[in-house]
Design a protein around this motif. Structure first.
Motif, PDB file in Angstrom:
ATOM      1  N   GLU A  18       0.792  -1.140   0.154  1.00  0.00           N
ATOM      2  CA  GLU A  18       0.030   0.055   0.066  1.00  0.00           C
ATOM      3  C   GLU A  18       0.954   1.287  -0.022  1.00  0.00           C
ATOM      4  OE1 GLU A  18      -3.681  -1.039   2.312  1.00  0.00           O
ATOM      5  OE2 GLU A  18      -2.187  -0.890   3.652  1.00  0.00           O
ATOM      6  N   GLY A  19       0.249   2.345  -0.150  1.00  0.00           N
ATOM      7  CA  GLY A  19       0.902   3.602   0.012  1.00  0.00           C
ATOM      8  C   GLY A  19       1.810   3.748   1.199  1.00  0.00           C
ATOM      9  N   ARG A  20       0.792   3.363   2.263  1.00  0.00           N
ATOM     10  CA  ARG A  20       1.404   3.555   3.515  1.00  0.00           C
ATOM     11  C   ARG A  20       2.406   2.412   4.206  1.00  0.00           C
ATOM     12  NH1 ARG A  20      -4.211   2.112   6.668  1.00  0.00           N
ATOM     13  NH2 ARG A  20      -4.609   0.343   5.528  1.00  0.00           N
ATOM     14  N   THR A  61      10.652   4.661   9.235  1.00  0.00           N
ATOM     15  CA  THR A  61      10.278   6.050   8.749  1.00  0.00           C
ATOM     16  C   THR A  61      10.452   6.131   7.367  1.00  0.00           C
ATOM     17  OG1 THR A  61      11.113   6.710  10.787  1.00  0.00           O
ATOM     18  CG2 THR A  61      10.428   8.369   9.407  1.00  0.00           C
ATOM     19  N   LEU A  65       7.381   2.297  -0.980  1.00  0.00           N
ATOM     20  CA  LEU A  65       7.532   2.645  -2.020  1.00  0.00           C
ATOM     21  C   LEU A  65       8.623   3.593  -2.803  1.00  0.00           C
ATOM     22  CD1 LEU A  65       3.566   3.095  -2.831  1.00  0.00           C
ATOM     23  CD2 LEU A  65       5.096   1.460  -4.085  1.00  0.00           C
TER      24      LEU A  65
ATOM     25  N   MET B   1      -1.152   4.300  10.517  1.00  0.00           N
ATOM     26  CA  MET B   1      -1.464   5.314   9.383  1.00  0.00           C
ATOM     27  C   MET B   1      -2.680   5.136   8.463  1.00  0.00           C
ATOM     28  SD  MET B   1       1.951   6.219   7.007  1.00  0.00           S
ATOM     29  CE  MET B   1       3.063   4.929   7.425  1.00  0.00           C
ATOM     30  N   HIS B   2      -3.138   6.066   8.121  1.00  0.00           N
ATOM     31  CA  HIS B   2      -4.171   5.752   6.830  1.00  0.00           C
ATOM     32  C   HIS B   2      -3.302   5.656   5.741  1.00  0.00           C
ATOM     33  CE1 HIS B   2      -7.544   6.571   9.591  1.00  0.00           C
ATOM     34  NE2 HIS B   2      -7.018   7.584  10.189  1.00  0.00           N
ATOM     35  N   ASP B   3      -4.298   5.134   4.730  1.00  0.00           N
ATOM     36  CA  ASP B   3      -3.467   4.801   3.378  1.00  0.00           C
ATOM     37  C   ASP B   3      -3.657   6.263   2.624  1.00  0.00           C
ATOM     38  OD1 ASP B   3      -2.085   3.516   1.648  1.00  0.00           O
ATOM     39  OD2 ASP B   3      -3.726   2.226   0.845  1.00  0.00           O
ATOM     40  N   PHE B   4      -2.896   6.217   1.309  1.00  0.00           N
ATOM     41  CA  PHE B   4      -2.684   7.260   0.620  1.00  0.00           C
ATOM     42  C   PHE B   4      -2.233   6.798  -0.750  1.00  0.00           C
ATOM     43  CE2 PHE B   4       0.931   7.187   3.713  1.00  0.00           C
ATOM     44  CZ  PHE B   4       1.937   6.918   2.579  1.00  0.00           C
ATOM     45  N   TYR B   6       0.319   7.224  -3.536  1.00  0.00           N
ATOM     46  CA  TYR B   6       2.006   7.577  -3.373  1.00  0.00           C
ATOM     47  C   TYR B   6       2.438   8.044  -4.820  1.00  0.00           C
ATOM     48  CZ  TYR B   6       7.172   7.620  -3.001  1.00  0.00           C
ATOM     49  OH  TYR B   6       8.413   7.919  -2.913  1.00  0.00           O
ATOM     50  N   ARG B   8       5.732   9.940  -6.915  1.00  0.00           N
ATOM     51  CA  ARG B   8       7.073  10.405  -6.952  1.00  0.00           C
ATOM     52  C   ARG B   8       7.381  10.908  -8.278  1.00  0.00           C
ATOM     53  NH1 ARG B   8      12.623   7.585  -6.514  1.00  0.00           N
ATOM     54  NH2 ARG B   8      13.719   8.721  -4.841  1.00  0.00           N
ATOM     55  N   GLY B  31      10.432  13.051   4.742  1.00  0.00           N
ATOM     56  CA  GLY B  31       9.438  12.673   5.355  1.00  0.00           C
ATOM     57  C   GLY B  31       9.665  12.282   7.102  1.00  0.00           C
ATOM     58  N   VAL B  35       5.986  11.430   8.256  1.00  0.00           N
ATOM     59  CA  VAL B  35       5.703   9.959   8.499  1.00  0.00           C
ATOM     60  C   VAL B  35       5.483   9.614   9.918  1.00  0.00           C
ATOM     61  CG1 VAL B  35       6.587   7.623   8.183  1.00  0.00           C
ATOM     62  CG2 VAL B  35       7.095   9.108   6.387  1.00  0.00           C
ATOM     63  N   LYS B  39       1.999   8.078  11.076  1.00  0.00           N
ATOM     64  CA  LYS B  39       1.923   7.042  11.815  1.00  0.00           C
ATOM     65  C   LYS B  39       1.057   7.344  13.114  1.00  0.00           C
ATOM     66  CE  LYS B  39       5.519   4.727  12.460  1.00  0.00           C
ATOM     67  NZ  LYS B  39       7.304   4.555  12.467  1.00  0.00           N
ATOM     68  N   ASP B  50       6.179  12.739  -3.235  1.00  0.00           N
ATOM     69  CA  ASP B  50       7.463  12.642  -2.884  1.00  0.00           C
ATOM     70  C   ASP B  50       8.366  13.404  -3.583  1.00  0.00           C
ATOM     71  OD1 ASP B  50      10.015  11.866  -2.021  1.00  0.00           O
ATOM     72  OD2 ASP B  50       9.528   9.686  -1.634  1.00  0.00           O
TER      73      ASP B  50
ATOM     74  N   GLN C 123      -3.895  -2.368  10.776  1.00  0.00           N
ATOM     75  CA  GLN C 123      -4.367  -1.284  10.355  1.00  0.00           C
ATOM     76  C   GLN C 123      -5.856  -1.260  10.364  1.00  0.00           C
ATOM     77  OE1 GLN C 123      -2.905   1.282  10.294  1.00  0.00           O
ATOM     78  NE2 GLN C 123      -0.821   0.946  10.322  1.00  0.00           N
TER      79      GLN C 123
END
Lengths: 154, 264, 790
Positions: A18-20, A61, A65, B1-4, B6, B8, B31, B35, B39, B50, C123
């Motif tokens: 996932e992105g996260r 951290t 991706l 963390m909620h998804d997003f 990404y 670049r 980040g 980040v 979190k 990014d 999650q």
């Protein structure tokens, strides 16, 4: 779900994330490389330190991706052809670990410290450079000793 | 963390398009703050753009000016050989941010755009009278920083570089928070010559601020003794479990002295 | 001494897996079809729960179950217990409120467990928890130790009036008061022993797994004592009977006491696995959860007094302590500020009269229980701060004042239960003075002054009671269990050996030191020895590791089992070599027949024992496997002298530790390298308490202000020096190996040494812990303004 590919300990790997998804989650959960640990949620303890393209980073951290195409070395990749890295040996010889939980991050940071500061790195430098690695067992005494010893053999 | 989602991008223009398009998106350049904040679920952007893919890093030292590109990591700033000759205190400052792992990822652009009141860079930018180059304009550091976690940047504006005039002498002294290692008080002094001295304080207040009384004293006599006895008002300073406003005010004086004494 | 026997400085056997990333901690384990738990915690320090609406959460993506206290009580799940009964002065039993695994109608601290969500992913569980709607009625909270008993303070539990769990005493009040009446000098101190958060770097974790086919439960957990966990979960919480529950504590990333206790999360994961139909349920604590909900340590407020005659001879010691036990009574919480504390108030000194009162109180804070040293650091701090202060007030050299009062004859019965069995306190003091170059201190102080720095020196001559503990003794004092240890020695037919121990290693290096004992006894290399621990299906019942007990108690159990092995093996050897049993000698791995050249190696005898072709059935059984339980006859009494030297920057208040000397008497040392490591780590934790660490709650709201490493200051490499260690040795007479224990000494000794040094440097009687730069700077300011006024 997006896919990510990177080199981990010399092998090309890829997986759906996932992105996260954090790098440490990708390593531990997707690849089963559980040597990299998670000890905090504020990027301070350093149990998760790995090398990404030769630089020490906190895998808790870094987004998985964001490591697309990069080369990651974890504690599992430090020994080469069955021979321990001199820093691994030094930690064992100098009793630089007790419970072992912070150890993978400590060793990865130690290798990085020596790479940047040379074989004759001083105690004060080592102590300052360990700011991002917390150990609750050893009082750091033997970790510092181990790094100096390992440095001389790297 | 909620998804997003990404992203670049490799071009600044694409980054700008993306942030414009995703109203709940966020820019990320290292980040190191974003980040951990995500979190803890204190931030939940829909999209992360990014900026590390832009390749916008590096330090360029000219005769009177240094340009640090926004994507330059703290480690790169700390170890840049030319910069060490031009503004050694800036290298020292960057070498004292966070820890080695943070320095390998965190960038000057990310740091100043975040404007944490306890971050080191804002003090350097203000004292060195730097100019922030964004995707839209150029801004003086004095105008760029706007108080706690606030800057003059608009939502879709990206920091591209920071230009530092090379001072005659400058120094930075930091008293780190014992737990977080952020600046509890950090004082950056810069002697630009011709009686132009700037003193910027970070960590102590809601955001970076200039200590004008010290500037005046140091303009007349750039020595540690010159700042002795110059008090900083505790009224507007931060208070927390680590330091009272009074203690912070005191430390501003001590750090200022040390910054001047160590100035090169 | 053999190469790998007792006293050998051998590298650790367990290290290979840790340095290569092959350790196996609880979070490294993943079971097929595993689900994940997330705990919804109380945001309030004190509130009534009006209603919990879980409907939305139940329907969220991936959710398998949402459970609250109603569900656990409907299933008859009991609460957590405190296993040590303390009686108040008036004879009444302690007043403990219930400790449910999920809140029942009320929450009592920030982080209290309100509900659990089990989902396909972590999650998803965490997101679903955000959909649980809890209606709270907020109540006033009581946070501060000293204010818990105040009139009108909010009541944490209905059972405990004035939030007082017990009012306990130890010693002879009248005799002690009389000693004070005739004293030439009385030293008084108000002492706060700051609350600490243990912070093992591995957060707690658990996987509960229910096997529907076998009707059997397995719990993987971060535990220092898996059998005790199984016993409590079976007998009191009631999730499963003991024989239907396997508890596995694999590699554990540090404990320091915090992983002794039976916590809600582990129990709930186990129970929830059955609730969701037998899928394993995993929970891995986030660090922020460790801060909120691991049992904290220390938190005493004490008024202490020392009575001396004109020559500096101590006549008596009096202390009144309020101990904060938090919102619930954790597993061993009641023993820490009582029998692990007041019994050590004699220190290394011959003090005829001691009287101590302890009130234990509830507050709206996380539960407090044993943390490295547990009660003994608090006692040492009281004694050593008093003695040092008395020396300054009476203008007697602090080393000399101590020397005048040392216990010199053994055994020595103190007025507070303990009977010291062996020691030589002059020897450790002498050696420490020499190593620390005490005579050169004045010159060093002068050179610091020239640099504008304040230099100070401080002592801590600590004693501790370890080798916990004689079962009859602790039983008479209220313990719910005996504190013996067990061992089984299995010699394999090929001559290598498995040791099954009830102790648990989570950093202490048992896999090496226990093997060294076997190596020493059987004359085989440590590589021929496997230490098995941490699994209730493999290992016989054992009590686990805490209280510096694994050497003195755990190894003695192994030693006793090895006696039996040796006896049996001699029998086999006698038969094989056709000699009488009494003529068989065993030395360095070889069985010989006295007066002949006949010999058999240990491995040959082992093989013969199993092949058993020649075994006469009426005389002995085949095989070579023996077990033993060891219950110690006394505590052990490690003691020593730590000397700390600091340099303080008066402009900033920053304290630098410039010298640390520790001379310890641990009795026999099995592996000096490992023992040194234990001392280093202990000192670092003690330095943490004195210099950097302190748990802070907002005194009004009860919010935890030190909830992450951003605010809770863990000692880092740069905060500490390298340490200078020395050892003296008096053997412990109560176990055959002469072991005393070394795991807690540093943490016990260090805070007093450091605070004595800092107060010496600044020139004040007391500075609060942690002596943060701000605190020290303020003390320097007030000391210098006081000086100016004089």
């Amino acid at each position: 779900m997006p896919t990510v590919s990177m080199k981990v300990n010399g092998d090309t790997v890829s997986g759906e994330v996932e992105g996260r998804t954090l790098l440490v989650e990708f390593l531990r959960d997707t690849l089963g490389l559980t040597g990299t640990h998670v000890g905090c949620d504020t990027s301070q303890c350093g149990a998760c330190v790995v090398h990404v393209d030769g630089k020490a980073v906190k895998a808790c951290t870094a987004l998985a991706l964001a490591c697309e195409g990069q080369s990651v070395t974890t504690i599992e990749g430090l020994a080469k052809n069955g021979a321990l890295h001199p820093m691994q040996e030094a930690f064992r010889e100098n009793h630089g670990l007790q419970c072992g939980f912070c150890t993978p991050g400590m060793i990865m940071s130690a290798v990085d410290i020596v790479k940047r500061n040379g074989k004759k790195v001083k105690e004060a430098t080592i102590r300052a450079e360990l700011d991002g690695n917390i150990c609750r067992c050893t009082g750091y005494h033997n970790i510092v000793k181990a790094i100096q010893d390992g440095a001389s053999k790297m | 963390m909620h998804d997003f989602n990404y992203h670049r991008p490799t071009k600044a223009a694409d980054a700008q398009k993306l942030i414009k398009k995703h109203k709940d998106g966020a820019l990320m350049s290292g980040g190191m703050t974003l980040v951990p904040t995500m979190k803890q679920r204190l931030a939940a952007p829909s999209d992360i753009i990014d900026l590390t893919g832009l390749g916008n890093s590096g330090v360029k030292v000219l005769k009177t000016k240094v340009t640090v590109h926004a994507g330059t990591t703290h480690a790169e700033v700390a170890t840049d050989k030319d910069l060490k000759k031009a503004i050694p205190s800036l290298c020292a400052l960057a070498g004292g941010i966070g820890d080695p792992h943070v320095r390998n990822c965190g960038t000057i652009g990310g740091s100043i755009a975040n404007n944490d009141p306890a971050a080191d860079y804002p003090a350097a930018l203000v004292a060195l009278d730097a100019t922030v180059v964004t995707s839209k304009r150029k801004l003086s550091a004095d105008k760029f920083f706007k108080g706690m976690f606030e800057t003059a940047l608009s939502r879709d504006e990206i920091v591209m570089a920071v230009e530092f005039p090379i001072p005659d002498k400058s120094g930075y002294a930091k008293f780190p928070n014992p737990a977080s290692r952020y600046a509890m008080v950090g004082v950056y002094v810069a002697d630009h010559g011709k009686g132009n001295v700037r003193v910027a304080v970070t960590g102590a207040g809601a955001g970076v601020f200039r200590q004008k009384a010290m500037e005046k004293a140091l303009s007349a006599d750039f020595s540690a003794n010159a700042v002795s006895g110059i008090a900083t008002k505790a009224d507007d300073l931060n208070e927390d479990i680590h330091a009272s406003a009074e203690y912070r005010a005191h430390l501003v004086g001590v750090m200022a002295k040390r910054a001047v004494a160590g100035a090169k | 001494m053999s190469d790998t026997g007792i006293g050998a400085r051998v590298a650790r056997k367990e290290d290979h897996r840790f340095i290569t990333g092959n350790g196996r901690y609880t979070d490294d384990i993943n079971l097929p079809k595993q689900a994940y738990a997330y705990f919804l915690r109380s945001p309030h320090a004190h509130a009534e729960i009006k209603k919990i609406d879980t409907k939305k959460a139940q329907k969220a993506d991936g959710v398998l179950g949402v459970f609250t206290g109603d569900d656990t009580s409907a299933d008859g799940i009991g609460g957590l217990i405190c296993g040590w009964m303390i009686h108040s002065k008036d004879g009444s039993p302690m007043k403990a409120g219930p400790h449910p695994v999920l809140a029942q109608g009320k929450v009592r601290y920030v982080g209290d467990h309100v509900a659990v969500v089990v989902a396909e992913t972590y999650q998803q569980a965490k997101s679903a928890a955000e959909l649980i709607n809890v209606s709270y009625k907020e109540l006033d909270a009581v946070v501060e130790t000293a204010k818990a008993q105040s009139r009108g303070a909010p009541k944490v539990h209905d059972e405990a009036a004035r939030n007082t769990i017990f009012e306990w005493e130890l010693g002879d009040k009248a005799a002690t008061d009389a000693a004070f009446d005739k004293a030439a000098h009385v030293t008084k101190l108000d002492i706060v022993n700051n609350r600490l958060i243990p912070n093992a770097i591995e957060p707690r974790a658990a996987i509960g797994s229910y096997d529907r086919g076998e009707d059997h439960f397995t719990l993987y957990t971060t535990s220092q004592n898996p059998h005790v966990a199984r016993l409590v979960i079976a007998a009191f919480v009631g999730v499963a009977p003991e024989h239907k529950l396997r508890v596995i504590a694999p590699d554990v990333g540090g404990g320091f006491g915090s992983k002794i206790f039976i916590y809600a999360e582990e129990v709930v994961c186990l129970w929830a696995s059955k609730k969701i139909g037998g899928r394993p349920v995993k929970w891995t604590g986030e660090r922020s959860e460790s801060f909120m909900a691991d049992a904290h340590g220390r938190d005493h407020v004490t008024k202490a007094e020392l009575a001396l005659d004109g020559e500096g001879k101590i006549l008596g010691l009096r202390a009144k302590t309020i101990a904060n036990l938090g919102a619930y009574m954790s597993t061993f919480s009641s023993s820490v500020p009582t029998y692990l504390y007041a019994t050590l108030l004699s220190g290394q000194y011959n003090i005829a009269n001691i009287y101590c009162e302890v009130d234990a109180v509830y507050t709206n804070t996380a539960p407090v229980d044993a943390y490295r040293g547990a009660g003994r650091p608090e006692a040492t701090f009281v004694v050593e701060r008093l003695v040092e202060t008395a020396a300054r007030e009476m203008n007697i050299d602090p080393a000399e004042l101590r020397r005048r009062n040392f216990v010199k004859e053994f055994p020595h019965q103190t007025p507070v239960i303990m009977c010291y069995d062996a020691g030589d306190y002059d020897a450790s003091l002498d050696k420490a003075l020499e190593l620390a170059d005490y005579s050169g201190f004045d010159a060093r102080r002068k050179s610091s002054e020239k640099k504008g720095k304040l230099r100070g020196i401080g002592f801590s001559n600590y004693i501790e009671a370890c080798g916990i503990a004689p079962s009859a003794a602790v039983g008479s004092l209220g313990a719910g269990v005996g504190l013996w240890e067990s061992a089984e020695v299995r010699v394999n037919p090929t001559g290598n050996v498995e040791i099954l121990t009830g102790s648990h290693s989570h950093g202490q290096g048992h896999e090496t030191t226990f093997a060294q004992l076997v190596s020493d006894r059987l004359g085989i290399g440590i590589d021929q020895v496997q230490i098995v621990h941490g699994d209730t299906d493999k290992v016989q019942f054992g009590m686990g590791t805490y209280g510096s007990r694994s050497g003195a108690v755990g190894m003695t159990a192994i030693d006793k089992a090895l006696d039996k092995i040796e006896a049996k093996a001699k029998k086999v050897a006698a038969h094989m070599m056709e000699a009488s049993e009494g003529d068989i000698e065993f030395k360095e791995g070889s069985f010989t027949v006295k007066g002949t050249d006949k010999a058999m190696a240990f491995g040959e005898v082992a093989l013969a024992a199993y092949v058993a072709h020649y075994a006469p059935t009426d005389d002995f059984e085949p095989g070579l496997k023996e077990g033993a339980f060891h219950d110690p006859s006394n505590f052990t009494f490690p003691a020593g002298c730590h000397i700390c030297e600091v340099e303080i920057d008066p402009d900033t208040g920053v304290t630098e530790i410039v010298n640390w000397t520790a001379v310890d008497d641990f009795g026999t040392v099995i592996n000096p390298m490992i023992v040194e490591g234990q001392v280093h780590g202990g000192i670092a934790q003690g330095v943490g308490q004195a210099l950097t660490e302190g748990c802070v709650y907002d005194t009004d709201s009860g919010q935890l202000l030190t909830g992450s490493y951003m605010d809770y200051c863990m000692p880092r490499a740069g905060d500490l020096p390298s340490f200078q260690l020395g050892f003296t040795e008096t053997k412990c007479p109560s176990n055959p190996l002469g072991l005393k224990g070394c795991g807690e000494a540093g943490a016990i000794a260090a805070p007093a040494a450091l605070m004595n040094a800092i107060t010496d440097a600044v020139g004040v009687n007391d500075i609060a812990m942690p002596a943060s730069p701000q605190t020290v700077w303020q003390a320097v300011q007030s000391a210098s303004s006081k000086q100016a006024a004089e």
